[in-house]
Structures are given as C-alpha cells and as structure tokens.
Design a protein around this motif. Structure first.
Motif, PDB file in Angstrom:
ATOM      1  N   LYS A 115       0.834  -1.198   0.000  1.00  0.00           N
ATOM      2  CA  LYS A 115       0.000   0.000   0.000  1.00  0.00           C
ATOM      3  C   LYS A 115       0.869   1.249   0.000  1.00  0.00           C
ATOM      4  CE  LYS A 115      -3.855   2.292   2.251  1.00  0.00           C
ATOM      5  NZ  LYS A 115      -4.816   2.254   3.360  1.00  0.00           N
ATOM      6  N   LEU A 116       1.932   1.260   0.797  1.00  0.00           N
ATOM      7  CA  LEU A 116       2.849   2.403   0.795  1.00  0.00           C
ATOM      8  C   LEU A 116       3.441   2.629  -0.593  1.00  0.00           C
ATOM      9  CD1 LEU A 116       4.873   1.929   4.118  1.00  0.00           C
ATOM     10  CD2 LEU A 116       3.203   3.716   3.607  1.00  0.00           C
ATOM     11  N   GLU A 141      -6.883  -6.851  -4.944  1.00  0.00           N
ATOM     12  CA  GLU A 141      -7.677  -6.194  -3.891  1.00  0.00           C
ATOM     13  C   GLU A 141      -7.015  -4.894  -3.438  1.00  0.00           C
ATOM     14  OE1 GLU A 141     -10.799  -6.802  -2.869  1.00  0.00           O
ATOM     15  OE2 GLU A 141     -10.722  -8.239  -4.526  1.00  0.00           O
ATOM     16  N   LEU A 142      -5.700  -4.902  -3.313  1.00  0.00           N
ATOM     17  CA  LEU A 142      -4.973  -3.679  -2.957  1.00  0.00           C
ATOM     18  C   LEU A 142      -5.197  -2.609  -4.020  1.00  0.00           C
ATOM     19  CD1 LEU A 142      -2.879  -1.896  -1.499  1.00  0.00           C
ATOM     20  CD2 LEU A 142      -1.125  -3.114  -2.788  1.00  0.00           C
ATOM     21  N   TYR A 143      -5.060  -2.976  -5.280  1.00  0.00           N
ATOM     22  CA  TYR A 143      -5.258  -2.003  -6.359  1.00  0.00           C
ATOM     23  C   TYR A 143      -6.665  -1.405  -6.289  1.00  0.00           C
ATOM     24  CZ  TYR A 143      -1.072  -4.292  -8.287  1.00  0.00           C
ATOM     25  OH  TYR A 143       0.175  -4.820  -8.466  1.00  0.00           O
ATOM     26  N   LYS A 144      -7.662  -2.233  -6.027  1.00  0.00           N
ATOM     27  CA  LYS A 144      -9.035  -1.721  -5.908  1.00  0.00           C
ATOM     28  C   LYS A 144      -9.157  -0.765  -4.725  1.00  0.00           C
ATOM     29  CE  LYS A 144     -11.375  -5.703  -7.972  1.00  0.00           C
ATOM     30  NZ  LYS A 144     -12.230  -6.889  -7.687  1.00  0.00           N
ATOM     31  N   VAL A 166      -6.982   1.200  -3.421  1.00  0.00           N
ATOM     32  CA  VAL A 166      -6.354   2.508  -3.628  1.00  0.00           C
ATOM     33  C   VAL A 166      -6.962   3.266  -4.814  1.00  0.00           C
ATOM     34  CG1 VAL A 166      -4.212   1.857  -2.476  1.00  0.00           C
ATOM     35  CG2 VAL A 166      -4.380   1.656  -4.981  1.00  0.00           C
ATOM     36  N   GLY A 167      -7.949   2.655  -5.515  1.00  0.00           N
ATOM     37  CA  GLY A 167      -8.690   3.397  -6.517  1.00  0.00           C
ATOM     38  C   GLY A 167      -8.633   2.912  -7.953  1.00  0.00           C
ATOM     39  N   PHE A 168      -7.982   1.798  -8.216  1.00  0.00           N
ATOM     40  CA  PHE A 168      -7.957   1.258  -9.573  1.00  0.00           C
ATOM     41  C   PHE A 168      -9.261   0.524  -9.864  1.00  0.00           C
ATOM     42  CE2 PHE A 168      -3.466   1.906  -8.913  1.00  0.00           C
ATOM     43  CZ  PHE A 168      -2.972   2.204 -10.174  1.00  0.00           C
ATOM     44  N   VAL A 169      -9.673   0.562 -11.124  1.00  0.00           N
ATOM     45  CA  VAL A 169     -10.857  -0.165 -11.575  1.00  0.00           C
ATOM     46  C   VAL A 169     -10.472  -1.033 -12.769  1.00  0.00           C
ATOM     47  CG1 VAL A 169     -12.517   1.545 -10.738  1.00  0.00           C
ATOM     48  CG2 VAL A 169     -11.643   1.723 -13.068  1.00  0.00           C
ATOM     49  N   GLU A 170     -11.169  -2.148 -12.910  1.00  0.00           N
ATOM     50  CA  GLU A 170     -10.885  -3.046 -14.028  1.00  0.00           C
ATOM     51  C   GLU A 170     -11.384  -2.437 -15.331  1.00  0.00           C
ATOM     52  OE1 GLU A 170     -11.592  -7.653 -15.490  1.00  0.00           O
ATOM     53  OE2 GLU A 170     -12.183  -7.080 -13.458  1.00  0.00           O
ATOM     54  N   VAL A 171     -10.579  -2.587 -16.372  1.00  0.00           N
ATOM     55  CA  VAL A 171     -10.915  -2.140 -17.726  1.00  0.00           C
ATOM     56  C   VAL A 171     -10.595  -3.287 -18.682  1.00  0.00           C
ATOM     57  CG1 VAL A 171     -10.533   0.319 -17.228  1.00  0.00           C
ATOM     58  CG2 VAL A 171      -8.638  -1.089 -18.089  1.00  0.00           C
ATOM     59  N   PRO A 172     -11.049  -3.194 -19.930  1.00  0.00           N
ATOM     60  CA  PRO A 172     -10.744  -4.280 -20.870  1.00  0.00           C
ATOM     61  C   PRO A 172      -9.236  -4.486 -21.028  1.00  0.00           C
ATOM     62  CG  PRO A 172     -12.477  -2.887 -21.748  1.00  0.00           C
ATOM     63  CD  PRO A 172     -11.957  -2.210 -20.517  1.00  0.00           C
TER      64      PRO A 172
END
Length: 153
Positions: free
Chosen positions: A94-95, A125-128, A130-136
């Motif tokens: 996360k850091l 889960e970490l990426y989600k 901190v604000g990432f969303v899945e894209v194609p």
C-alpha cells in the motif's frame, strides 16, 4: 510500518529490484523476456522520459519495489510491484502504491494503468482499495496478464 521509507531508485539498488521481482514472479509464473529487459536495464526500459522506480526500504534493506513506466502523454504503467515475502500483508504494498500514485500526480499524469493476473488476489484487492478499476485487457508483452486496471487522476 513506521520503519519503512519509500525512496527513489539509484543504480546500486538494481540487484535488489531484480531479486525481489524475480522472486514474486517465479512463485506462480514464468519470468518473461520483457521482465528481464526491465529488471536488467531499468535505466533504458523504465527511467527515460520521466519514469521512476520507488523502493521500500527497511533499515539498510530494500524490501519492496514499484516502477512507474511512461507509456504516453500523461500516462504511466504501474509495473514491477513486489514486496519481500516476509513482509507481505503488512502494508508495504500500500505504501508503494500510494507513493506511485503521488509520483504520477507530481509529474502531472492523468492516467495510471497496470496489468496483473487474477491469481494475484491480494494484489488486485490492494489495487481496488487505492482506486484502480478493471478495464478491458489490452495487448500485452506478458503471457501471464489476464486483467488490466486503471486509475484516472
């Protein structure tokens, strides 16, 4: 994780950058040619044009990495994110992710994207978080890539 600091890459840390990434990739996947290009020669394949490598340092030891690879105007790939196995689940990732996002904002980026594999459940889960969303999924040099995520800044 008060004893962890995030620092920027210096050439003396290239062996640590490679060691940590080879370790996590080898756990579940095959190290690919593009991995070795970036890991062996970050000064050529990551750092030009505003690229950066963030390193998590505990005492004198490098325990995590994250690369910000410029891929276009205002666009960066978050790549080569790794944490020493003994420290996983303790906030180091996360850091690094937050440090990478802060770096992207500092340089005026508008988009960060990443590729991963769905086997890397904790990372996704970490990426989600901190604000990432899945894209194609986009074309990738990695055979292991089966998910693409992005964050607009």
């Amino acid at each position: 994780m008060n004893d962890i600091s995030i620092i920027y890459y210096q050439p003396q840390y290239q062996p640590d950058f490679k060691r940590l990434n080879i370790a996590w990739i080898s756990e579940s996947f095959t190290v690919e040619e593009h991995d070795l290009e970036q890991l062996d020669h970050p000064e050529t394949h990551i750092l030009p044009n505003g690229g950066q490598i963030l390193l998590a340092k505990q005492g004198d030891e490098i325990v995590g990495t994250a690369a910000m690879v410029p891929t276009g105007e205002g666009t960066y790939e978050l790549a080569k994110m790794s944490v020493a196995s003994a420290l996983r689940g303790r906030g180091v990732g996360k850091l690094l992710a937050l440090g990478a996002i802060a770096y992207a904002r500092e340089v005026g980026a508008s988009l960060i994207w990443l590729e991963s594999n769905r086997k890397a459940v904790a990372a996704i889960e970490l990426y989600k978080r901190v604000g990432f969303v899945e894209v194609p999924l986009r074309p990738s040099p990695y055979t292991r890539a089966d998910i693409c995520m992005e964050m607009r800044l």
